[in-house]
Design an enzyme around this catalytic site. Structure first.
Site, mmCIF file in Angstrom:
data_model
loop_
_atom_site.group_PDB
_atom_site.id
_atom_site.type_symbol
_atom_site.label_atom_id
_atom_site.label_comp_id
_atom_site.label_asym_id
_atom_site.label_seq_id
_atom_site.Cartn_x
_atom_site.Cartn_y
_atom_site.Cartn_z
ATOM 1 N N ILE A 19 -19.481 -1.795 -1.177
ATOM 2 C CA ILE A 19 -18.984 -2.527 -0.018
ATOM 3 C C ILE A 19 -18.790 -1.574 1.157
ATOM 4 C CG2 ILE A 19 -17.174 -4.070 0.833
ATOM 5 C CD1 ILE A 19 -18.845 -5.215 -1.490
ATOM 6 N N ASN A 79 -5.626 -5.087 -6.212
ATOM 7 C CA ASN A 79 -6.797 -4.486 -5.587
ATOM 8 C C ASN A 79 -6.750 -2.968 -5.500
ATOM 9 O OD1 ASN A 79 -9.143 -4.384 -3.502
ATOM 10 N ND2 ASN A 79 -7.397 -3.542 -2.366
ATOM 11 N N THR A 120 -16.840 -0.217 3.352
ATOM 12 C CA THR A 120 -15.433 0.036 3.647
ATOM 13 C C THR A 120 -15.276 1.396 4.318
ATOM 14 O OG1 THR A 120 -15.044 1.122 1.523
ATOM 15 C CG2 THR A 120 -14.754 -1.282 1.608
ATOM 16 N N TYR A 179 -13.823 5.946 -13.821
ATOM 17 C CA TYR A 179 -13.912 4.720 -13.030
ATOM 18 C C TYR A 179 -14.568 3.597 -13.830
ATOM 19 C CZ TYR A 179 -14.750 1.689 -8.993
ATOM 20 O OH TYR A 179 -14.750 0.626 -8.124
ATOM 21 N N LYS A 233 -12.659 0.149 -14.967
ATOM 22 C CA LYS A 233 -13.093 -1.160 -14.491
ATOM 23 C C LYS A 233 -13.552 -2.061 -15.638
ATOM 24 C CE LYS A 233 -12.182 -0.502 -10.134
ATOM 25 N NZ LYS A 233 -11.090 -1.257 -9.489
ATOM 26 N N ASP A 266 0.866 -1.171 0.000
ATOM 27 C CA ASP A 266 0.000 0.000 0.000
ATOM 28 C C ASP A 266 0.912 1.233 0.000
ATOM 29 O OD1 ASP A 266 -3.224 0.226 0.802
ATOM 30 O OD2 ASP A 266 -2.085 2.062 1.168
#
Length: 250
Positions: A189, A90, A191, A156, A160, A37
């Site tokens: 999700i 990811n 998050t 985006y 994707k 990360d």
């Protein structure tokens, strides 16, 4: 025996959210896990959590949008563990909301460079290492917006969709090399990114967009990633798997 015993895995964007849940689960199932990360502090906390649970992990700082960081990430992984069997690409960002004609060029480039180019850069260096290990699995994190559109997120959505296509192309190229490459399409999700950037009304609206009536949890996505990373999915490659509470079935 654990599902990923004696395997080495890289997870990018692993300091929080889906990446963190995935790193924890892969390590729990026996993989020596590289947590990667740009946030060293949070990433190291994930490593510490893995070690406290009896797993093996290390943190390597890398910006997935940079080719040289991806190359160095694989090199450092090989230096630490000798091999690479699993990669989960990811790392990603949502980007600002804006109509296509009003979308800034800088924002477009930033989103595309991390969300799409970053997956290509990752695979470019991961594939060679996985070949040398005798094969393995790559899981690219796409989105429900890799199959559907939505307003005001042109970069985006484009990125994707690109991840899904890139995954299929690479899967065909390396199927006979014992390298399986698949993509996962999470719905919305629960998050920290969602919790910290959206108000309660917006979150309730998002919940209503899923037939199951709630947001997904990072751990639910991680379970699918684990299956794709493991030998249990040995006849699966070039596929796109939504984990979306029924979103795409509408």
């Amino acid at each position: 025996m654990k599902q990923l015993e004696n395997k080495v895995a890289i997870v990018t964007g692993a300091a929080s959210g889906i990446g963190k849940a995935t790193a924890l689960l892969l390590a729990e199932e026996g993989a020596r896990t590289v947590v990667s990360d740009i946030d060293k502090k949070k990433g190291q906390k994930v490593v510490d959590e893995i070690k406290m649970s009896g797993g093996e992990a290390s943190f390597i700082k890398a910006d997935a949008s940079k080719a040289e960081d991806n190359e160095n990430l694989v090199k450092q992984t090989l230096d630490a563990y000798g091999k690479l069997h699993i990669a989960v690409n990811n790392a990603g960002i949502g980007g600002p909301l804006s109509l296509t004609a009003d979308y800034s060029v800088n924002d477009w480039q930033k989103v595309i460079n991390l969300n799409l180019n970053g997956v290509f850069y990752g695979m470019k260096y991961q594939i060679d290492a996985i070949q040398k290990a005798g094969g393995g699995s790559i899981v690219n994190i796409a989105s429900i917006l890799g199959q559907a559109g939505t307003r005001q997120s042109p970069a985006y959505v484009a990125a994707k969709h690109g991840v899904v296509g890139l995954t299929k192309a690479a899967a065909l190229e390396y199927a006979q090399e014992n390298i399986r490459i698949n993509s996962v399409g999470p719905g919305y999700i629960n998050t920290p990114l969602v919790q910290n950037s959206l108000d309660d009304e917006t979150i309730d609206t998002l919940k209503g967009m899923h037939p199951v009536g709630r947001l997904g949890e990072p751990e639910e996505v991680a379970e699918l990633i684990l299956w794709l990373a493991s030998d249990k999915s040995s006849f699966v490659t070039g596929s796109y798997y939504p984990v979306d509470g029924g979103y795409l079935a509408q």
